[in-house]
Design an enzyme around this catalytic site. Structure first.
Site, PDB file in Angstrom:
ATOM      1  N   PHE A 124       0.852  -1.193   0.000  1.00 63.40           N
ATOM      2  CA  PHE A 124       0.000   0.000   0.000  1.00 63.40           C
ATOM      3  C   PHE A 124       0.891   1.247   0.000  1.00 63.40           C
ATOM      4  O   PHE A 124       1.827   1.348   0.816  1.00 63.40           O
ATOM      5  CB  PHE A 124      -0.927  -0.001   1.217  1.00 63.40           C
ATOM      6  CG  PHE A 124      -2.000   1.038   1.123  1.00 63.40           C
ATOM      7  CD1 PHE A 124      -3.125   0.813   0.357  1.00 63.40           C
ATOM      8  CD2 PHE A 124      -1.863   2.260   1.757  1.00 63.40           C
ATOM      9  CE1 PHE A 124      -4.114   1.788   0.237  1.00 63.40           C
ATOM     10  CE2 PHE A 124      -2.842   3.241   1.642  1.00 63.40           C
ATOM     11  CZ  PHE A 124      -3.975   2.996   0.884  1.00 63.40           C
ATOM     12  N   ASP A 194       1.282  -4.746   8.347  1.00 58.43           N
ATOM     13  CA  ASP A 194       0.112  -3.891   8.146  1.00 58.43           C
ATOM     14  C   ASP A 194      -1.093  -4.834   8.044  1.00 58.43           C
ATOM     15  O   ASP A 194      -1.219  -5.604   7.087  1.00 58.43           O
ATOM     16  CB  ASP A 194       0.306  -3.068   6.864  1.00 58.43           C
ATOM     17  CG  ASP A 194      -0.838  -2.095   6.622  1.00 58.43           C
ATOM     18  OD1 ASP A 194      -1.962  -2.361   7.101  1.00 58.43           O
ATOM     19  OD2 ASP A 194      -0.614  -1.087   5.926  1.00 58.43           O
ATOM     20  N   LYS A 220     -12.207  -0.271   8.479  1.00 63.69           N
ATOM     21  CA  LYS A 220     -12.522  -1.293   7.471  1.00 63.69           C
ATOM     22  C   LYS A 220     -13.399  -2.369   8.109  1.00 63.69           C
ATOM     23  O   LYS A 220     -14.511  -2.088   8.537  1.00 63.69           O
ATOM     24  CB  LYS A 220     -11.231  -1.861   6.894  1.00 63.69           C
ATOM     25  CG  LYS A 220     -10.408  -0.819   6.154  1.00 63.69           C
ATOM     26  CD  LYS A 220      -9.143  -1.446   5.592  1.00 63.69           C
ATOM     27  CE  LYS A 220      -8.229  -0.422   4.966  1.00 63.69           C
ATOM     28  NZ  LYS A 220      -8.747   0.148   3.721  1.00 63.69           N
ATOM     29  N   ARG A 368     -12.714  -4.462  -6.927  1.00 65.21           N
ATOM     30  CA  ARG A 368     -12.606  -5.191  -5.650  1.00 65.21           C
ATOM     31  C   ARG A 368     -14.002  -5.446  -5.084  1.00 65.21           C
ATOM     32  O   ARG A 368     -14.839  -4.548  -5.041  1.00 65.21           O
ATOM     33  CB  ARG A 368     -11.834  -4.376  -4.613  1.00 65.21           C
ATOM     34  CG  ARG A 368     -10.387  -4.173  -4.902  1.00 65.21           C
ATOM     35  CD  ARG A 368      -9.646  -3.647  -3.671  1.00 65.21           C
ATOM     36  NE  ARG A 368     -10.272  -2.464  -3.075  1.00 65.21           N
ATOM     37  CZ  ARG A 368      -9.768  -1.812  -2.039  1.00 65.21           C
ATOM     38  NH1 ARG A 368      -8.649  -2.227  -1.467  1.00 65.21           N
ATOM     39  NH2 ARG A 368     -10.364  -0.741  -1.545  1.00 65.21           N
TER      40      ARG A 368
HETATM   41  C1  LIG Z   1      -3.082  -1.637   3.626  1.00 64.53           C
HETATM   42  C2  LIG Z   1      -3.374  -0.236   4.036  1.00 64.53           C
HETATM   43  N1  LIG Z   1      -2.522   0.423   4.813  1.00 64.53           N
HETATM   44  C3  LIG Z   1      -2.741   1.691   5.194  1.00 64.53           C
HETATM   45  C4  LIG Z   1      -3.859   2.374   4.776  1.00 64.53           C
HETATM   46  C5  LIG Z   1      -4.035   3.832   5.126  1.00 64.53           C
HETATM   47  O1  LIG Z   1      -4.497   4.036   6.381  1.00 64.53           O
HETATM   48  P1  LIG Z   1      -4.727   5.510   6.970  1.00 64.53           P
HETATM   49  O2  LIG Z   1      -5.561   6.250   5.973  1.00 64.53           O
HETATM   50  O3  LIG Z   1      -5.445   5.242   8.274  1.00 64.53           O
HETATM   51  O4  LIG Z   1      -3.432   6.142   7.186  1.00 64.53           O
HETATM   52  C6  LIG Z   1      -4.793   1.718   3.974  1.00 64.53           C
HETATM   53  C7  LIG Z   1      -6.008   2.442   3.523  1.00 64.53           C
HETATM   54  O5  LIG Z   1      -6.840   1.946   2.820  1.00 64.53           O
HETATM   55  C8  LIG Z   1      -4.542   0.387   3.581  1.00 64.53           C
HETATM   56  O6  LIG Z   1      -5.386  -0.262   2.787  1.00 64.53           O
END
Ligand SMILES: Cc1ncc(COP(=O)(O)O)c(C=O)c1O
Length: 409
Positions: A124, A194, A220, A368
């Site tokens: 991500f 993550d 989520k 998705r």
């Molecule tokens: C795998 C992953 N990590 C991090 C994030 C971002 O998180 P945040 O917006 O809380 O910083 C997302 C957002 O969809 C994500 O899918």
């Protein structure tokens, strides 16, 4: 397979009762719990009580009287149950991006003899951006990116931290977290997972797997609401040695001593930064309590059943329409969403949304469909694929309005 077979599956579903604990628009098939989980029925009243009674009447005394000040750790203890961590190893705070910054900064400080953060090119983007920002700030940090599946070969004595997503946000690929953690440890690296797309739908045992660090989202599958606080986990064996680079006053040992010198709190509390987002934590607690009521093995079994049937039906009924399944076909290697590839993916998603089936789109061509086992029924799988077949057969996607690109896809 016929629709009636899916109705039978719903009749025998041990989790069927959970759906009624959510507020959903009638007739909508919501397949985007991997982006924004739906609204628990109990959340509006919990928020109304917090706003009207606690904030409205008790005002500032609520920090003590209603224990607002304890919410990050209290919600953290609930998260710890979900994540197979010890109760004092998880904190609900900030966003996932900020938690990544705090934990990566701390980990690099601990491993200052090594300079590499190893990750996958397809991870991500925020995870990678945070490393880039830290590299600018600290110097002497290298982000080493490998193609998917290349982590083990790229592990060497320079790697300080291995940074991986448990479930890939695009394809839904599920990594073998205990194995990768063990491989990283064997080369002397720390590992940061993550868990954004696995928390709540894939059984997680952070303590048993001896994971060092982890982060994840509250909005989520945990149904904490838009912009819900995220979480972070620090293995107790490391907590005392790690320093939070965002050394704000809530991470101080005694915030209300107003000491001019920063002295970190003991344990996980040092990873707080500023004043906790009380409204968001209240909503997250409602979502979490709902998720915690379900047996994680039953959740995983249903998640596999839903994604498996969805993929199989798409293959069977949409074969001639140019879709490719981008998710692993082995259910043991897949999280709770199924990704399809199609050159007109964005238009197809818009057309489906107009027909009451909500999924989402990720560049360049990924559709998705996320399945929340506490919300989605087996007939939703059938009806969603039926809607997809209709959109394709009637070329409903072929409308200039469906080529639009909204800010949020
Ligand atoms: C795998 C992953 N990590 C991090 C994030 C971002 O998180 P945040 O917006 O809380 O910083 C997302 C957002 O969809 C994500 O899918």
């Amino acid at each position: 397979m016929r629709r009636r077979d899916f109705e039978h599956l719903d009749r025998d579903d041990p989790l069927a009762g959970f759906r009624d604990r959510f507020l959903l628009p009638p007739g909508l098939i919501y397949l985007d719990g991997n982006s924004l989980g739906p609204l628990p029925r109990s959340t509006p009243a919990a928020l109304a009580d917090l706003v009207e009674r606690q904030w409205g009447e008790d005002l500032v005394t609520s920090w003590n009287r209603h224990r607002w000040v304890d919410l990050p750790l209290e919600v953290g203890r609930r998260l710890a149950r979900l994540l197979g961590a010890r109760p004092f190893e998880v904190l609900a705070a900030d966003s996932t991006s900020i938690n990544l910054f705090k934990l990566l900064g701390a980990a690099l400080g601990l491993r200052s003899d090594r300079r590499v953060v190893l990750s996958e090119r397809d991870n991500f983007p925020t995870d990678l951006y945070v490393v880039q920002g830290l590299a600018d700030l600290r110097g002497n940090v290298e982000l080493r990116l490998v193609e998917s599946g290349g982590i083990e070969d790229a592990l060497d004595e320079d790697v300080a931290v291995v940074l991986l997503s448990h479930v890939d946000y695009r394809t839904g690929r599920l990594l073998d977290a205990p194995r990768m953690t063990e491989r990283a440890h064997a080369r002397g690296a720390l590992v940061l997972w993550d868990l954004a797309h696995s928390a709540g739908v894939v059984p997680i045992r952070l303590a048993e797997w001896d994971v060092d660090l982890a982060v994840g989202c509250g909005y989520k599958f945990l149904c904490g609401g838009p912009g819900a606080p995220a979480f972070l986990y620090v293995n107790a064996r490391l907590a005392g040695d790690l320093r939070n680079p965002l050394s704000g006053w809530f991470g101080h040992r005694r915030p209300f001593a107003f000491d001019p010198r920063y002295r970190p709190a003991r344990g996980i509390a040092r990873f707080q930064c500023g004043t906790p987002p009380v409204l968001g934590l209240c909503a997250l607690r409602e979502g979490l309590d709902l998720v915690l009521d379900a047996d994680p093995e039953a959740v995983r079994a249903k998640s596999i059943g839903l994604t498996e049937r969805f993929a199989a039906l798409v293959e069977q009924r949409c074969g001639g329409h140019g879709f490719a399944i981008a998710s692993p076909r082995d259910p043991a290697a897949r999280g709770s969403h199924v990704a399809l590839r199609h050159p007109e993916g964005l238009a197809v998603i818009h057309a489906l949304t107009d027909r009451g089936v909500v999924g989402d789109f990720r560049d360049p061509d990924i559709l998705r469909f996320g399945f929340h086992p506490l919300v989605n029924r087996h007939v939703d799988v059938w009806d969603a694929v039926e809607a997809l077949v209709q959109v394709m057969e009637k070329r409903a996607w072929d409308d200039p309005a469906y080529r639009r690109r909204d800010v949020v896809t």
